[in-house]
Design an enzyme around this catalytic site. Structure first.
Site, short mmCIF file in Angstrom:
data_model
loop_
_atom_site.label_atom_id
_atom_site.label_comp_id
_atom_site.label_asym_id
_atom_site.label_seq_id
_atom_site.Cartn_x
_atom_site.Cartn_y
_atom_site.Cartn_z
N THR A 55 0.82 -1.22 0.00
CA THR A 55 0.00 0.00 0.00
C THR A 55 0.85 1.27 0.00
O THR A 55 0.50 2.27 -0.62
CB THR A 55 -0.93 -0.01 1.24
N SER A 101 1.41 -7.54 -0.51
CA SER A 101 2.13 -8.47 0.37
C SER A 101 1.55 -9.88 0.33
O SER A 101 2.23 -10.83 0.71
CB SER A 101 2.22 -7.94 1.79
N THR A 134 1.11 -4.37 4.19
CA THR A 134 0.84 -4.65 5.61
C THR A 134 0.20 -6.02 5.85
O THR A 134 0.30 -6.55 6.95
CB THR A 134 -0.07 -3.58 6.23
N ASP A 135 -0.46 -6.58 4.82
CA ASP A 135 -1.25 -7.80 5.07
C ASP A 135 -0.41 -8.97 5.58
O ASP A 135 -0.87 -9.73 6.43
CB ASP A 135 -2.00 -8.22 3.80
#
Ligand code: NAG
Ligand code: NAG
Ligand code: NAG
Ligand code: NAG
Ligand code: NAG
Ligand code: NAG
Ligand code: NAG
Length: 335
Positions: A55, A101, A134-135
């Site tokens: 992101t 990610s 971030t995932d």
């Protein structure tokens, strides 16, 4: 759910022939400060950014769009958004990948670990920053925490809002990550995660909310520190997470397939067999409570283990707590 260090033991045991391509002449870039047209100020620390996508490197079609955007910004554009970082450190950048990610895989994480170890071995390099979606940021963070041997800081950073959003969080997160990577106070604290003004241990930090900015923290172990006016403030003197084990991946070219199964009421016991049929060399189950599953499922897991010898390791679906070996003769124990 916590990860198991036994699991990483499996990773190092499988090395296939094809080496990972570490050629990088086209990837490496030293960033030039526009006002002085110079990339190196010998009085400043040197920080290397490894950009992987996510992101923080994404753009939406409007400044209110905060889901469904697409990855595309390169490391140059990340640095362009925060020229201030060139005044606190000389910055070198590598574009390792440019993916969300969910698409980070063993090729990328192994390449990262090897290149970071090489980079931190240079006496002039103070620390490393990894920009990441971030995932699954916590997975790469834990992997690096288990494969980086240097005492210098490795900082994982991302953003919850794309670069085009109102109040995008990426630029300040990146500024703080570079500040931390350049900070002598960050040594001997293991790999760390920086988002939303917080400094967390890569060993414990998880993403707790799919959407909000205040999503990265460790509920039980707490945070290591915070940023106050962009200066890192640590709550405690340097310490290593108890139980952290490191593996040398210098010669590892392939990671074993390990599946994660989620336990629940009426869990389908056949999932263990499906994993084996799919080539799993290890299975972790996120058990109920402290690592349990139904009698039917555990009996089947035991049969699978007896028949194949593939390690089946207990973890738990609750985010905190310690595992017990729930039932039967599993090939590994949770910790
Ligand atoms: C180089 O960095 C030092 C330390 O921050 C600073 O005092 C000096 O002004 C910098 N030099 C240039 C040309 O920016
Ligand atoms: C940063 O790198 C430059 C160029 O290699 C070097 O002269 C300088 O000493 C390094 N800074 C630190 C703090 O090591
Ligand atoms: C960097 O520092 C110089 C002075 O050393 C200043 O003129 C310049 O505005 C600063 N750049 C940024 C982006 O803060
Ligand atoms: C991992 O992803 C990268 C980038 O998408 C790709 O080049 C590579 O082939 C992938 N590796 C595997 C093992 O799938
Ligand atoms: C990796 O390979 C090199 C060269 O063959 C060897 O010297 C080194 O000991 C190996 N490292 C590990 C951890 O196996
Ligand atoms: C698995 O093997 C152990 C040791 O031989 C045996 O005691 C156990 O009954 C077996 N479990 C099942 C479910 O067959
Ligand atoms: C799973 O595999 C084990 C070992 O081969 C076998 O005993 C068991 O019947 C299988 N379970 C199911 C549900 O097919």
């Amino acid at each position: 759910m916590k990860y198991s260090t036994q699991l990483l033991g499996l990773f190092t045991s499988v090395a296939l022939a094809a080496p990972i391509d570490l050629s990088r002449s086209d990837l490496h870039k030293l960033f030039i400060r526009q006002d002085v047209q110079s990339a190196v100020n010998a009085s400043l620390p040197n920080v290397t950014i490894f950009a992987t996508g996510g992101t923080i490197a994404s753009q939406g079609t409007s400044n209110t769009q905060t889901t469904g955007y697409s990855v595309g910004l390169g490391v140059q554009q990340l640095v362009n958004a925060v020229p201030e970082i060139l005044n606190i450190s000389n910055i070198a950048g590598y574009q390792i990948s440019n993916v969300d990610s969910g698409s980070i895989n063993e090729t990328i994480s192994l390449k990262l670990a090897k290149m970071i170890n090489e980079e931190l071995a240079k006496s002039t390099v103070s620390g490393v920053v990894v920009t990441h979606g971030t995932d699954t940021l916590e997975e790469t963070a834990f992997f690096l925490s288990s494969t980086i041997t240097s005492s210098k800081p490795v900082i994982l950073v991302g953003a919850m809002r794309p670069a085009t959003a109102l109040s995008a969080d990426g630029p300040l997160n990146l500024f703080q990550a570079v500040t931390l990577a350049a900070s002598p106070a960050a040594h001997n604290r293991g790999t760390m995660v920086v988002l939303n003004d917080r400094i967390g241990s890569a060993f414990y930090t998880t993403k707790n909310n799919a959407n909000t900015l205040d999503t990265f923290f460790s509920t039980e172990a707490g945070q290591l520190g915070v940023f106050v006016n962009q200066v890192p403030f640590f709550f405690y003197a340097p310490a290593e997470p108890v139980g952290r084990v490191t593996f040398d991946v210098a010669n590892v070219t392939d990671l074993a397939q390990v599946d994660i199964l989620y336990s629940h009421q009426d869990m389908d016991p056949y999932l263990f067999n499906v994993s084996i049929a799919g080539g799993a060399k290890g299975i972790v189950f996120a058990g109920v409570g402290a690592g349990g599953m139904s009698r039917v499922a555990s009996l089947n897991a035991e049969r699978v283990f007896n028949a194949t010898g593939v390690p089946i390791v207990a973890s738990h679906r609750s985010s905190d707590g310690e595992d017990i070996v729930a039932v039967g003769a599993y090939g590994g124990v949770g910790e």
